[in-house]
Design a protein around this motif. Structure first.
Motif, PDB file in Angstrom:
ATOM      1  N   ASP A 460       2.640   2.440  -2.097  1.00 26.62           N
ATOM      2  CA  ASP A 460       1.535   3.388  -2.240  1.00 26.62           C
ATOM      3  C   ASP A 460       1.018   3.475  -3.670  1.00 26.62           C
ATOM      4  O   ASP A 460      -0.164   3.668  -3.908  1.00 26.62           O
ATOM      5  CB  ASP A 460       1.975   4.786  -1.782  1.00 26.62           C
ATOM      6  N   ARG A 463      -2.153   1.585  -5.026  1.00 29.67           N
ATOM      7  CA  ARG A 463      -3.363   1.775  -4.238  1.00 29.67           C
ATOM      8  C   ARG A 463      -4.632   1.298  -4.954  1.00 29.67           C
ATOM      9  O   ARG A 463      -5.517   0.718  -4.330  1.00 29.67           O
ATOM     10  CB  ARG A 463      -3.502   3.266  -3.893  1.00 29.67           C
ATOM     11  N   ILE A 482      -8.900   0.577   8.008  1.00 32.21           N
ATOM     12  CA  ILE A 482      -7.750   1.299   7.435  1.00 32.21           C
ATOM     13  C   ILE A 482      -7.180   2.175   8.544  1.00 32.21           C
ATOM     14  O   ILE A 482      -7.869   3.042   9.076  1.00 32.21           O
ATOM     15  CB  ILE A 482      -8.165   2.183   6.251  1.00 32.21           C
ATOM     16  N   TYR A 484      -4.376   4.831  10.136  1.00 33.97           N
ATOM     17  CA  TYR A 484      -3.391   5.873   9.867  1.00 33.97           C
ATOM     18  C   TYR A 484      -2.554   6.142  11.111  1.00 33.97           C
ATOM     19  O   TYR A 484      -3.064   6.052  12.222  1.00 33.97           O
ATOM     20  CB  TYR A 484      -4.102   7.171   9.465  1.00 33.97           C
ATOM     21  N   GLY A 501      -7.409  10.833   3.744  1.00 30.60           N
ATOM     22  CA  GLY A 501      -7.629   9.413   3.484  1.00 30.60           C
ATOM     23  C   GLY A 501      -9.107   9.086   3.550  1.00 30.60           C
ATOM     24  O   GLY A 501      -9.647   8.401   2.666  1.00 30.60           O
ATOM     25  N   GLU A 562      -1.686   2.225   6.772  1.00 30.32           N
ATOM     26  CA  GLU A 562      -1.048   3.268   5.958  1.00 30.32           C
ATOM     27  C   GLU A 562       0.250   3.717   6.630  1.00 30.32           C
ATOM     28  O   GLU A 562       0.342   3.738   7.858  1.00 30.32           O
ATOM     29  CB  GLU A 562      -1.982   4.481   5.839  1.00 30.32           C
ATOM     30  N   ASN A 563       1.227   4.112   5.830  1.00 28.78           N
ATOM     31  CA  ASN A 563       2.533   4.521   6.366  1.00 28.78           C
ATOM     32  C   ASN A 563       3.052   3.514   7.376  1.00 28.78           C
ATOM     33  O   ASN A 563       3.497   3.866   8.470  1.00 28.78           O
ATOM     34  CB  ASN A 563       2.447   5.893   7.052  1.00 28.78           C
ATOM     35  N   MET A 591       1.044  -0.727   3.799  1.00 29.13           N
ATOM     36  CA  MET A 591       1.304   0.225   2.725  1.00 29.13           C
ATOM     37  C   MET A 591       2.509   1.088   3.103  1.00 29.13           C
ATOM     38  O   MET A 591       2.558   1.626   4.212  1.00 29.13           O
ATOM     39  CB  MET A 591       0.099   1.160   2.534  1.00 29.13           C
TER      40      MET A 591
END
Ligand code: ADP
Ligand code: MG
Length: 695
Positions: A460, A463, A482, A484, A501, A562-563, A591
């Motif tokens: 992260d 970024r 992207i 999530y 985000g 992400e995550n 990420m």
């Protein structure tokens, strides 16, 4: 089958109504049969003795012969009793933090003892906390492998810990063996050099030695997998025998499509699969086929071509997808082809307006409508067909068995042919078990010219670097996803993350248009945003996993997750499959936080290492076990007692091969040599409960 195993568990000496009731509710053990099949989940090795000098703190529990030399109560720091324990190679400590009175009274110094427990290293001294201590009697010295049974906190409070269950098992095994009858025919036992059922059951609980334990496991696994496979294959054989299928031999439109309208050369794998399906559709038997192909392998066009086979022979085709977005996309893609061929095609979804719906229903029933694409809305009872010939289910793992069955009951006469497609590659062993009654086709090749997606793991804190990379790619004309995580339990937090985000992306890229799509949006709004992204009116798509399945935007070349540590492997692979659909080099960036669990690390490393869906599925199976894999939840066939699909591939294959041979020679199992098999299958189908596997 022996009645003995139907005896209620409360009638076992030492159990009684109270314990029986706890065993019923906690472990679903109701009968002698249930108890005897409560196999140990591991064993303690009490056949070996360790010397103190050979200890290491990597060892799990060990046993040591020696003597207690002294006992001290330590009051400084945490109160404890410490005993010095010695053998002829060194000394170590035994430590207790509770039960002081009793321990102080019962510890005997300078007599031979056997202690058992996990050694820990503090400084340079080994110690065992709360060891088991026994006198070296004959029975203790010859313990060998000790079974460890699953139990629960509640059962432990009722004096039913693993040890106690073992005692009851011993009681049961005093009388049970004589009631255990053989479930496999002699010729199989000889061919595979198996031990008898009776010997196997006794030794899986109280193995005389490691070799017998291995033999017992192998025998029980073979039996278990053999009967699962035999059942599935028998289903397949009976279906082939009993169900006629419509014959789709003439294919003028299909030929026309091939010659005039095919937008690209089909891959060899696609051609092979189409031939396999065509053969089925000409056979006069109902097709039940699974089409496996990695994301992007081009299953949709295969589906369309197969529907043409039905239409060319006066039947209708339907394609059911798990989400509205996906159904829309199929519809739009296939409508282009259908229009060129003058074939009527419609889309039916939950959000389809009543008026339009009515027209679709009428046209389906009259036969005017040839192809229908849709979501679950297709299985509603009001949807009736004139002559449904081929039923295709996309991303089938998202549908339950019952939903699928409903769809293929849509024809009153001959059942439609069924093709289920999945982009979730599953390991062979699992496929054989989950879809063992289906024929399987695999598209094992991607269209030419695709560049393998590059997958990168980033923390992260980097970024800004990623933002820079996104900018570069967008300036080259590409688009970016992207994604999530949005998982139900933590929905509120996740939702906030998604929105945060979105805002930070908006701030970082004021010069670009940004879409957002998530599950809480109305279908029209989702659709609107998706179509903006598809038309390249927006360059960045911020989304949840709603885009996971099937969406096709060839110009999108960057997938940022992400995550990423919170996603499962097959989900990561599906998401990655959203890019790499055009000719450009594509990227997937995972990420994560700096600190992630070991399992997450394995998942991320696997993603970085390979693009091969089957390899990923294998790792997934090893990490999670078959019960958690996509699509297995609704399947009873995975209630395996002793087998493990991630380890027993060889036994599974052998049992399936021999089951196939047996059914080829003797489809109804009428030969005398197969008497045991027939009897056992009958007893299996008569009762859903486990104990039937025993007798
Ligand atoms: P999936 O198997 O994941 O459902 P799709 O059917 O969505 O894959 O196909 C992915 C993309 O590949 C689509 O854009 C499709 O038009 C394209 N495609 C399919 N087959 C071929 C082929 N033989 N050559 C080139 N492109 C193809
Ligand atoms: Mg698809």
């Amino acid at each position: 089958m022996s009645k003995f195993f139907e005896t209620k568990i409360e009638f076992l000496k030492g159990i009684g109504p109270q314990k029986a009731s706890s065993l019923n509710t906690e472990l679903r053990i109701f009968t002698f049969g249930d108890l005897i099949q409560h196999y140990p989940f591991r064993y303690e090795d009490r056949s070996q003795f360790y010397k103190i000098k050979d200890l290491s703190d990597e060892l799990s529990a060990v046993q040591i012969k020696g003597q207690i030399k002294s006992v001290t109560a330590v009051t400084k720091g945490k109160k404890r009793i410490v005993a010095t324990f010695a053998d002829d190679t060194g000394t170590m400590e035994l430590i207790w933090f509770q039960g002081f009175k009793w321990i102080a009274k019962s510890l005997k110094t300078n007599v031979d003892l056997i202690v058992y427990g996990k050694p820990n290293l503090y400084g340079r001294k080994f110690s065992i906390a709360h060891p088991e201590i026994e006198l070296p009697t004959e029975s203790v010295l010859t313990k060998g492998l000790q079974p460890v049974y699953n139990t629960t906190e509640k059962l432990k409070n009722k004096f039913l810990d693993s040890k106690a269950i073992g005692k009851h098992m011993q009681t049961l095994l005093e009388t049970a063996p004589q009631h255990i009858t053989e479930t496999l025919p002699d010729y199989l036992i000889q061919k595979f050099k198996l031990i008898s059922k009776r010997e196997a059951v006794v030794n899986i609980h109280f193995p005389k030695n490691q070799k017998l334990l291995d033999e017992a496991k192998r025998r029980l696994k073979f039996e278990e997998l053999f009967y699962v496979q035999l059942k599935l294959l028998k289903l397949k054989v009976t279906r082939k025998r009993d169900y006629q299928g419509m014959v789709f031999k003439n294919i003028p439109t299909l030929n026309n499509f091939y010659n005039e309208h095919l937008p690209f050369e089909l891959t060899n794998a696609q051609k092979k699969v189409i031939r396999e399906i065509y053969k089925d559709l000409c056979s006069g038997k109902q097709m039940n086929r699974l089409l496996q192909g990695d994301v992007g392998s081009g299953k949709t066009i295969v589906a369309f071509i197969c529907m043409l086979m039905a239409i060319d022979n006066g039947a209708q085709g339907c394609l059911m997808a798990p989400t509205e977005i996906l159904a829309d996309q199929h519809y739009k893609g296939l409508k282009e082809f259908a229009d060129k061929l003058n074939i009527s095609i419609s889309l039916l979804r939950g959000s389809t307006k009543q008026k339009e719906r009515k027209i679709i229903h009428e046209q389906l029933e009259s036969g005017e409508l040839k192809i229908i694409i849709g979501t679950h809305a297709l299985i509603e009872d009001v949807v009736k067909f004139n002559n449904l010939g081929l039923c295709i289910i996309d991303e089938q793992h998202r549908f339950g068995v019952a939903q699928r069955a409903k769809l293929w009951k849509k024809n009153t006469g001959t059942p439609p042919h069924v093709l289920v497609m999945t982009a979730t590659p599953i390991p062979r062993t699992l496929a054989m078990t989950l879809y063992g009654d289906l024929d399987v086709s695999v598209i094992d090749e991607l269209p030419a010219g695709r560049k393998p997606i590059k997958t990168i793991h980033q923390y992260d804190k980097n970024r800004l670097k990623i933002f820079g990379f996104m900018k570069e790619q967008i300036e080259l004309g590409r688009q970016v996803y992207i994604v999530y995580p949005l998982i139900e339990e933590s929905e509120m937090v996740d939702f906030k993350n998604l929105m945060d985000g979105y805002e930070s992306i908006s701030r970082a890229f004021p010069e670009y248009q940004i879409s957002i799509v998530h599950g809480k949006m109305k279908p029209d709004a989702k659709e609107f945003e998706m179509s903006r992204f598809l038309k390249n009116e927006t360059q960045i798509m911020v989304a949840t996993t709603v885009i996971e399945v099937g969406v096709n935007v060839p110009n999108a070349s960057v997938m940022i997750i992400e995550n990423a540590e919170r996603f499962g492997l097959s989900q990561l692979h599906q998401l990655r499959g959203r890019v790499g659909r055009g000719a450009d080099q594509s990227y997937c960036i995972l990420m994560t936080d700096f600190k992630i669990s070991r399992e997450s690390k394995t998942r991320i490393e696997t993603m970085v290492r390979t693009n091969n869906g089957f390899e990923i599925a294998d790792v997934d199976l090893k990490l999670r076990g078959p019960g958690d894999l996509a699509g297995t939840q609704q399947s009873g066939v995975l209630d395996l007692l002793v087998s493990d699909l991630s380890q027993d591939a060889a036994i599974l294959q052998a049992s399936r091969d021999v089951a196939t041979e047996i059914l080829e020679e003797d489809p109804s199992l009428d030969l005398p040599k197969n008497k045991n098999i027939k009897m056992h299958i009958e007893s299996l189908s008569k009762t859903a409960v486990n104990w039937s596997r025993i007798s």
